[in-house]
Design a protein around this motif. Structure first.
Motif, PDB file in Angstrom:
ATOM      1  N   VAL A   1       0.839  -1.210   0.000  1.00 17.66           N
ATOM      2  CA  VAL A   1       0.000   0.000   0.000  1.00 17.66           C
ATOM      3  C   VAL A   1       0.874   1.260   0.000  1.00 17.66           C
ATOM      4  N   ALA A   2       1.952   1.233   0.781  1.00 19.44           N
ATOM      5  CA  ALA A   2       2.790   2.424   0.944  1.00 19.44           C
ATOM      6  C   ALA A   2       3.717   2.669  -0.243  1.00 19.44           C
ATOM      7  N   HIS A   3       4.137   1.602  -0.906  1.00 13.51           N
ATOM      8  CA  HIS A   3       5.188   1.774  -1.920  1.00 13.51           C
ATOM      9  C   HIS A   3       4.792   1.409  -3.345  1.00 13.51           C
ATOM     10  N   ALA A   4       3.892   0.446  -3.524  1.00 12.71           N
ATOM     11  CA  ALA A   4       3.650  -0.085  -4.880  1.00 12.71           C
ATOM     12  C   ALA A   4       2.359   0.447  -5.490  1.00 12.71           C
ATOM     13  N   TYR A   5       2.123   0.086  -6.757  1.00 14.22           N
ATOM     14  CA  TYR A   5       0.897   0.504  -7.434  1.00 14.22           C
ATOM     15  C   TYR A   5      -0.219  -0.504  -7.149  1.00 14.22           C
ATOM     16  N   LYS A   6       0.128  -1.764  -7.211  1.00  4.68           N
ATOM     17  CA  LYS A   6      -0.827  -2.803  -6.849  1.00  4.68           C
ATOM     18  C   LYS A   6      -0.082  -4.101  -6.549  1.00  4.68           C
ATOM     19  N   GLY A   7      -0.764  -5.001  -5.872  1.00  4.26           N
ATOM     20  CA  GLY A   7      -0.109  -6.258  -5.551  1.00  4.26           C
ATOM     21  C   GLY A   7      -1.111  -7.366  -5.304  1.00  4.26           C
ATOM     22  N   ILE A   8      -0.574  -8.576  -5.166  1.00  5.40           N
ATOM     23  CA  ILE A   8      -1.432  -9.733  -4.862  1.00  5.40           C
ATOM     24  C   ILE A   8      -0.799 -10.509  -3.714  1.00  5.40           C
ATOM     25  N   MET A   9      -1.637 -10.879  -2.743  1.00  9.46           N
ATOM     26  CA  MET A   9      -1.192 -11.732  -1.638  1.00  9.46           C
ATOM     27  C   MET A   9      -1.805 -13.111  -1.832  1.00  9.46           C
ATOM     28  N   LYS A  10      -0.924 -14.103  -2.002  1.00 14.33           N
ATOM     29  CA  LYS A  10      -1.403 -15.479  -2.188  1.00 14.33           C
ATOM     30  C   LYS A  10      -0.953 -16.304  -0.989  1.00 14.33           C
ATOM     31  N   ALA A  11      -1.905 -17.010  -0.389  1.00 17.33           N
ATOM     32  CA  ALA A  11      -1.563 -17.854   0.751  1.00 17.33           C
ATOM     33  C   ALA A  11      -1.905 -19.296   0.445  1.00 17.33           C
ATOM     34  N   ASP A  12      -0.975 -20.178   0.768  1.00 16.50           N
ATOM     35  CA  ASP A  12      -1.178 -21.605   0.572  1.00 16.50           C
ATOM     36  C   ASP A  12      -1.081 -22.256   1.958  1.00 16.50           C
ATOM     37  N   ILE A  13      -2.240 -22.683   2.468  1.00 21.35           N
ATOM     38  CA  ILE A  13      -2.278 -23.248   3.822  1.00 21.35           C
ATOM     39  C   ILE A  13      -2.255 -24.770   3.734  1.00 21.35           C
ATOM     40  N   ASP A  14      -1.228 -25.345   4.359  1.00 26.49           N
ATOM     41  CA  ASP A  14      -1.060 -26.797   4.354  1.00 26.49           C
ATOM     42  C   ASP A  14      -1.307 -27.329   5.769  1.00 26.49           C
ATOM     43  N   THR A  15      -1.129 -28.604   5.978  1.00 32.30           N
ATOM     44  CA  THR A  15      -1.378 -29.170   7.315  1.00 32.30           C
ATOM     45  C   THR A  15      -0.313 -28.749   8.325  1.00 32.30           C
ATOM     46  N   ASP A  16       0.910 -28.493   7.849  1.00 35.13           N
ATOM     47  CA  ASP A  16       2.000 -28.190   8.777  1.00 35.13           C
ATOM     48  C   ASP A  16       2.611 -26.803   8.611  1.00 35.13           C
ATOM     49  N   SER A  17       2.122 -26.036   7.620  1.00 32.46           N
ATOM     50  CA  SER A  17       2.732 -24.717   7.391  1.00 32.46           C
ATOM     51  C   SER A  17       1.844 -23.836   6.520  1.00 32.46           C
ATOM     52  N   ILE A  18       2.196 -22.554   6.496  1.00 28.38           N
ATOM     53  CA  ILE A  18       1.567 -21.628   5.554  1.00 28.38           C
ATOM     54  C   ILE A  18       2.682 -20.975   4.741  1.00 28.38           C
ATOM     55  N   ARG A  19       2.468 -20.897   3.438  1.00 25.61           N
ATOM     56  CA  ARG A  19       3.396 -20.177   2.551  1.00 25.61           C
ATOM     57  C   ARG A  19       2.624 -19.015   1.961  1.00 25.61           C
ATOM     58  N   VAL A  20       3.213 -17.856   2.035  1.00 22.84           N
ATOM     59  CA  VAL A  20       2.543 -16.665   1.488  1.00 22.84           C
ATOM     60  C   VAL A  20       3.488 -15.949   0.534  1.00 22.84           C
ATOM     61  N   THR A  21       2.960 -15.595  -0.621  1.00 19.40           N
ATOM     62  CA  THR A  21       3.722 -14.803  -1.593  1.00 19.40           C
ATOM     63  C   THR A  21       3.017 -13.470  -1.783  1.00 19.40           C
ATOM     64  N   VAL A  22       3.763 -12.396  -1.634  1.00 13.04           N
ATOM     65  CA  VAL A  22       3.216 -11.058  -1.888  1.00 13.04           C
ATOM     66  C   VAL A  22       4.018 -10.455  -3.039  1.00 13.04           C
ATOM     67  N   GLU A  23       3.333 -10.286  -4.158  1.00 12.40           N
ATOM     68  CA  GLU A  23       4.017  -9.812  -5.354  1.00 12.40           C
ATOM     69  C   GLU A  23       3.404  -8.489  -5.781  1.00 12.40           C
TER      70      GLU A  23
END
Lengths: 136, 115
Positions: A51-73
């Motif tokens: 919000v502070a620096h970019a024009y737009k972005g996407i937050m993708k979250a992949d929730i598994d049984t033992d972890s969460i992986r998140v990519t913010v591009e």
């Protein structure tokens, strides 16, 4: 389970919505509340960065049984010097953003403290990609 | 018995603006900062947060850190939208009529006496 949310650059009134949605989702699972809190903090900081620096972005979250992986591009100015950006107190935020109490140069260090893995890459002039992983 | 927010607000003349039905919370110490990332990094759950920031994102920070209440200083005006957002998120906002230094000072004495 995968979810994704759009983040609009400059829209501070909506900042935190994506991370709040993911936090609510995680609360439905049987995950240690302290771990949920760590994830929510990292995601909020990452969202505010877009919000502070970019024009737009996407937050993708992949929730598994033992972890969460998140990519913010994002599409934005990118980061010239990543090592510098990771230093506590360094920020390129505008005066308007600082007036709101953001841009203290603590966002990325806060993220690092709260996740188990963090990979930050950027193409200056094009955008930034942040990958995070937290183990449950 | 530990002091809850309702008694604390009445004793110190803080005006509750949101979360009227959440004032049975027991505050755990306090943190003073106008930097949101500083609060995210350093404040502990249950703390009171003294700030002069009044924009909507303070609600997200208080919710994220599970703070017991936000105390707004200097009689700063808060938009209805922010108060409504706080209600929706279960965030208590109290208004202090004093600046941050005096608010923190009174609170420091009060909390240490109550304990």
């Amino acid at each position: 389970m995968e979810v994704q949310y759009e983040i609009r650059g400059g829209d501070f009134s909506a900042a935190g919505q994506a991370s709040s949605e993911i936090k609510k989702l995680l609360k439905q699972f049987n995950i240690d509340p302290q771990i949920v809190r760590r994830i929510a903090i990292a995601l909020f900081e990452a969202e505010v960065n877009v919000v502070a620096h970019a024009y737009k972005g996407i937050m993708k979250a992949d929730i598994d049984t033992d972890s969460i992986r998140v990519t913010v591009e994002d599409e934005g100015p990118g980061i010239e010097d990543i090592d510098k950006a990771m230093e506590e107190g360094f920020s390129t935020a505008s005066e308007a953003v600082r007036q709101m109490g953001f841009g203290a140069g603590m966002g990325l260090p806060n993220i690092k403290k709260n996740v188990d893995e963090m990979i930050l890459t950027s193409i200056p002039g094009s955008g930034t990609c942040l990958k995070m992983k937290v183990l449950f | 018995m530990k002091t809850n927010l309702k008694k604390l607000a009445a004793d110190l003349d803080f005006e509750p603006l949101s979360g009227i039905n959440l004032l049975d919370r027991i505050p755990q110490s306090a943190y003073v900062s106008d930097l949101l990332s500083d609060v995210i990094g350093k404040a502990q759950p249950g703390m009171l947060w003294i700030t002069s920031q009044v924009h909507k994102n303070i609600v997200a920070v208080a919710s994220l850190k599970e703070l017991s209440a936000i105390i707004i200083v200097n009689e700063r005006q808060i938009d209805d939208e922010v108060v409504k957002h706080a209600e929706d998120e279960g965030v208590v906002i109290l208004a202090s009529h004093l600046p941050a230094f005096e608010t923190a000072g009174k609170l420091y004495i009060y909390l240490n006496r109550a304990e």
